[in-house]
Scaffold this motif. Structure first.
Motif, PDB file in Angstrom:
ATOM      1  N   SER A  31       0.837  -1.198   0.000  1.00  0.00           N
ATOM      2  CA  SER A  31       0.000   0.000   0.000  1.00  0.00           C
ATOM      3  C   SER A  31       0.876   1.254   0.000  1.00  0.00           C
ATOM      4  CB  SER A  31      -0.928  -0.007   1.218  1.00  0.00           C
ATOM      5  OG  SER A  31      -0.155   0.090   2.387  1.00  0.00           O
ATOM      6  N   PRO A  32       0.354   2.381  -0.511  1.00  0.00           N
ATOM      7  CA  PRO A  32       1.150   3.620  -0.507  1.00  0.00           C
ATOM      8  C   PRO A  32       1.454   4.057   0.922  1.00  0.00           C
ATOM      9  CG  PRO A  32      -1.068   4.045  -1.301  1.00  0.00           C
ATOM     10  CD  PRO A  32      -0.945   2.566  -1.099  1.00  0.00           C
ATOM     11  N   SER A  33       2.520   4.828   1.061  1.00  0.00           N
ATOM     12  CA  SER A  33       2.935   5.260   2.391  1.00  0.00           C
ATOM     13  C   SER A  33       1.909   6.196   3.032  1.00  0.00           C
ATOM     14  CB  SER A  33       4.301   5.923   2.330  1.00  0.00           C
ATOM     15  OG  SER A  33       4.242   7.056   1.500  1.00  0.00           O
ATOM     16  N   ARG A  34       1.210   6.956   2.212  1.00  0.00           N
ATOM     17  CA  ARG A  34       0.129   7.800   2.747  1.00  0.00           C
ATOM     18  C   ARG A  34      -1.025   7.766   1.757  1.00  0.00           C
ATOM     19  NH1 ARG A  34       0.426  13.532   0.929  1.00  0.00           N
ATOM     20  NH2 ARG A  34       2.063  13.567  -0.640  1.00  0.00           N
ATOM     21  N   PRO A  35      -2.211   7.831   2.231  1.00  0.00           N
ATOM     22  CA  PRO A  35      -3.361   7.770   1.333  1.00  0.00           C
ATOM     23  C   PRO A  35      -3.506   9.064   0.517  1.00  0.00           C
ATOM     24  CG  PRO A  35      -4.086   8.041   3.591  1.00  0.00           C
ATOM     25  CD  PRO A  35      -2.599   7.856   3.630  1.00  0.00           C
ATOM     26  N   ALA A  36      -4.047   8.956  -0.684  1.00  0.00           N
ATOM     27  CA  ALA A  36      -4.273  10.132  -1.532  1.00  0.00           C
ATOM     28  C   ALA A  36      -5.355  10.989  -0.904  1.00  0.00           C
ATOM     29  CB  ALA A  36      -4.677   9.689  -2.921  1.00  0.00           C
ATOM     30  N   THR A  37      -5.102  12.297  -0.847  1.00  0.00           N
ATOM     31  CA  THR A  37      -6.069  13.185  -0.195  1.00  0.00           C
ATOM     32  C   THR A  37      -6.912  13.946  -1.205  1.00  0.00           C
ATOM     33  OG1 THR A  37      -4.386  14.904  -0.068  1.00  0.00           O
ATOM     34  CG2 THR A  37      -4.636  13.472   1.852  1.00  0.00           C
ATOM     35  N   LYS A  38      -6.464  14.115  -2.435  1.00  0.00           N
ATOM     36  CA  LYS A  38      -7.216  14.871  -3.443  1.00  0.00           C
ATOM     37  C   LYS A  38      -7.362  14.036  -4.699  1.00  0.00           C
ATOM     38  CE  LYS A  38      -6.334  19.789  -2.714  1.00  0.00           C
ATOM     39  NZ  LYS A  38      -5.764  20.984  -3.310  1.00  0.00           N
ATOM     40  N   SER A  39      -8.493  14.214  -5.335  1.00  0.00           N
ATOM     41  CA  SER A  39      -8.669  13.584  -6.645  1.00  0.00           C
ATOM     42  C   SER A  39      -8.021  14.476  -7.700  1.00  0.00           C
ATOM     43  CB  SER A  39     -10.154  13.395  -6.944  1.00  0.00           C
ATOM     44  OG  SER A  39     -10.770  14.664  -7.088  1.00  0.00           O
ATOM     45  N   VAL A  40      -7.903  13.962  -8.894  1.00  0.00           N
ATOM     46  CA  VAL A  40      -7.301  14.738  -9.985  1.00  0.00           C
ATOM     47  C   VAL A  40      -8.163  15.955 -10.305  1.00  0.00           C
ATOM     48  CG1 VAL A  40      -6.627  14.667 -12.413  1.00  0.00           C
ATOM     49  CG2 VAL A  40      -6.158  12.720 -10.935  1.00  0.00           C
ATOM     50  N   GLY A  41      -9.470  15.775 -10.306  1.00  0.00           N
ATOM     51  CA  GLY A  41     -10.382  16.894 -10.581  1.00  0.00           C
ATOM     52  C   GLY A  41     -10.254  18.002  -9.549  1.00  0.00           C
ATOM     53  N   ALA A  42     -10.143  17.625  -8.278  1.00  0.00           N
ATOM     54  CA  ALA A  42      -9.998  18.627  -7.217  1.00  0.00           C
ATOM     55  C   ALA A  42      -8.666  19.353  -7.341  1.00  0.00           C
ATOM     56  CB  ALA A  42     -10.127  17.968  -5.857  1.00  0.00           C
ATOM     57  N   ALA A  43      -7.626  18.650  -7.739  1.00  0.00           N
ATOM     58  CA  ALA A  43      -6.313  19.289  -7.907  1.00  0.00           C
ATOM     59  C   ALA A  43      -6.342  20.281  -9.070  1.00  0.00           C
ATOM     60  CB  ALA A  43      -5.246  18.229  -8.136  1.00  0.00           C
ATOM     61  N   VAL A  44      -6.970  19.887 -10.171  1.00  0.00           N
ATOM     62  CA  VAL A  44      -7.076  20.798 -11.326  1.00  0.00           C
ATOM     63  C   VAL A  44      -7.915  22.013 -10.962  1.00  0.00           C
ATOM     64  CG1 VAL A  44      -8.014  21.018 -13.669  1.00  0.00           C
ATOM     65  CG2 VAL A  44      -6.680  19.003 -13.043  1.00  0.00           C
ATOM     66  N   LEU A  45      -9.006  21.797 -10.238  1.00  0.00           N
ATOM     67  CA  LEU A  45      -9.846  22.919  -9.808  1.00  0.00           C
ATOM     68  C   LEU A  45      -9.061  23.867  -8.890  1.00  0.00           C
ATOM     69  CD1 LEU A  45     -12.709  24.126  -9.899  1.00  0.00           C
ATOM     70  CD2 LEU A  45     -13.187  22.812  -7.827  1.00  0.00           C
ATOM     71  N   GLY A  46      -8.241  23.317  -8.020  1.00  0.00           N
ATOM     72  CA  GLY A  46      -7.422  24.151  -7.143  1.00  0.00           C
ATOM     73  C   GLY A  46      -6.415  24.980  -7.926  1.00  0.00           C
ATOM     74  N   ILE A  47      -5.804  24.381  -8.930  1.00  0.00           N
ATOM     75  CA  ILE A  47      -4.852  25.119  -9.764  1.00  0.00           C
ATOM     76  C   ILE A  47      -5.549  26.232 -10.529  1.00  0.00           C
ATOM     77  CG2 ILE A  47      -3.345  24.920 -11.781  1.00  0.00           C
ATOM     78  CD1 ILE A  47      -2.588  22.138 -10.759  1.00  0.00           C
ATOM     79  N   LEU A  48      -6.706  25.940 -11.105  1.00  0.00           N
ATOM     80  CA  LEU A  48      -7.449  26.961 -11.856  1.00  0.00           C
ATOM     81  C   LEU A  48      -7.908  28.099 -10.948  1.00  0.00           C
ATOM     82  CD1 LEU A  48      -9.587  24.787 -14.307  1.00  0.00           C
ATOM     83  CD2 LEU A  48      -7.537  26.139 -14.807  1.00  0.00           C
ATOM     84  N   LEU A  49      -8.339  27.760  -9.743  1.00  0.00           N
ATOM     85  CA  LEU A  49      -8.753  28.795  -8.799  1.00  0.00           C
ATOM     86  C   LEU A  49      -7.569  29.668  -8.394  1.00  0.00           C
ATOM     87  CD1 LEU A  49     -11.089  29.913  -7.109  1.00  0.00           C
ATOM     88  CD2 LEU A  49     -10.429  28.316  -5.311  1.00  0.00           C
ATOM     89  N   THR A  50      -6.424  29.064  -8.166  1.00  0.00           N
ATOM     90  CA  THR A  50      -5.221  29.829  -7.824  1.00  0.00           C
ATOM     91  C   THR A  50      -4.808  30.748  -8.971  1.00  0.00           C
ATOM     92  OG1 THR A  50      -4.487  28.012  -6.422  1.00  0.00           O
ATOM     93  CG2 THR A  50      -2.828  29.628  -7.070  1.00  0.00           C
ATOM     94  N   LEU A  51      -4.867  30.254 -10.190  1.00  0.00           N
ATOM     95  CA  LEU A  51      -4.535  31.084 -11.351  1.00  0.00           C
ATOM     96  C   LEU A  51      -5.529  32.233 -11.521  1.00  0.00           C
ATOM     97  CD1 LEU A  51      -3.401  28.440 -13.997  1.00  0.00           C
ATOM     98  CD2 LEU A  51      -2.004  30.166 -12.862  1.00  0.00           C
ATOM     99  N   ALA A  52      -6.805  31.989 -11.273  1.00  0.00           N
ATOM    100  CA  ALA A  52      -7.817  33.046 -11.393  1.00  0.00           C
ATOM    101  C   ALA A  52      -7.576  34.140 -10.357  1.00  0.00           C
ATOM    102  CB  ALA A  52      -9.213  32.456 -11.242  1.00  0.00           C
ATOM    103  N   ILE A  53      -7.249  33.744  -9.128  1.00  0.00           N
ATOM    104  CA  ILE A  53      -6.960  34.742  -8.085  1.00  0.00           C
ATOM    105  C   ILE A  53      -5.711  35.532  -8.449  1.00  0.00           C
ATOM    106  CG2 ILE A  53      -6.258  35.004  -5.676  1.00  0.00           C
ATOM    107  CD1 ILE A  53      -8.091  32.597  -5.050  1.00  0.00           C
ATOM    108  N   PHE A  54      -4.686  34.851  -8.926  1.00  0.00           N
ATOM    109  CA  PHE A  54      -3.454  35.523  -9.330  1.00  0.00           C
ATOM    110  C   PHE A  54      -3.711  36.520 -10.458  1.00  0.00           C
ATOM    111  CE2 PHE A  54       0.250  35.621 -12.200  1.00  0.00           C
ATOM    112  CZ  PHE A  54       1.175  36.180 -11.349  1.00  0.00           C
ATOM    113  N   ALA A  55      -4.482  36.107 -11.460  1.00  0.00           N
ATOM    114  CA  ALA A  55      -4.774  36.998 -12.594  1.00  0.00           C
ATOM    115  C   ALA A  55      -5.577  38.204 -12.139  1.00  0.00           C
ATOM    116  CB  ALA A  55      -5.524  36.227 -13.678  1.00  0.00           C
TER     117      ALA A  55
END
Length: 95
Positions: free
Chosen positions: A6-30
């Motif tokens: 098993s992985p050393s730590r469980p995954a905390t975010k899905s791929v969709g949530a990670a992409v949404l977080g990146i897009l939100l960060t970019l929108a705030i930055f812009a």
């Protein structure tokens, strides 16, 4: 010896949530960057409007009385022979 599969730590975010977080960060930055770029332009535009308003008021209050001779008009310089301008009628500048 045992192997842990098993992985050393469980995954905390899905791929969709990670992409949404990146897009939100970019929108705030812009948004922040655009506000820093647009704010000085807004201040300069406001300062120009204030300058134009006071410049317009100054010109109206400094205007000479109607019928007074101004430099550059015909008949105001010595040695020029021209008919005097009338202070009434069409184009006289009085209302």
């Amino acid at each position: 010896m045992t192997v842990q599969a098993s992985p050393s730590r469980p995954a905390t975010k899905s791929v969709g949530a990670a992409v949404l977080g990146i897009l939100l960060t970019l929108a705030i930055f812009a948004t922040v960057m655009l506000s820093f770029l647009i704010a000085p332009l807004v201040v300069l535009l406001g300062a120009y409007f204030v300058y134009a308003m006071f410049r317009g008021r100054k010109k109206k209050s400094d205007a000479p009385p109607a019928g007074a001779a101004q430099p550059g008009q015909p008949g105001t310089h010595p040695g020029t022979e021209s008919a005097p301008r009338s202070s009434h009628g069409f184009g006289a500048g009085t209302s």
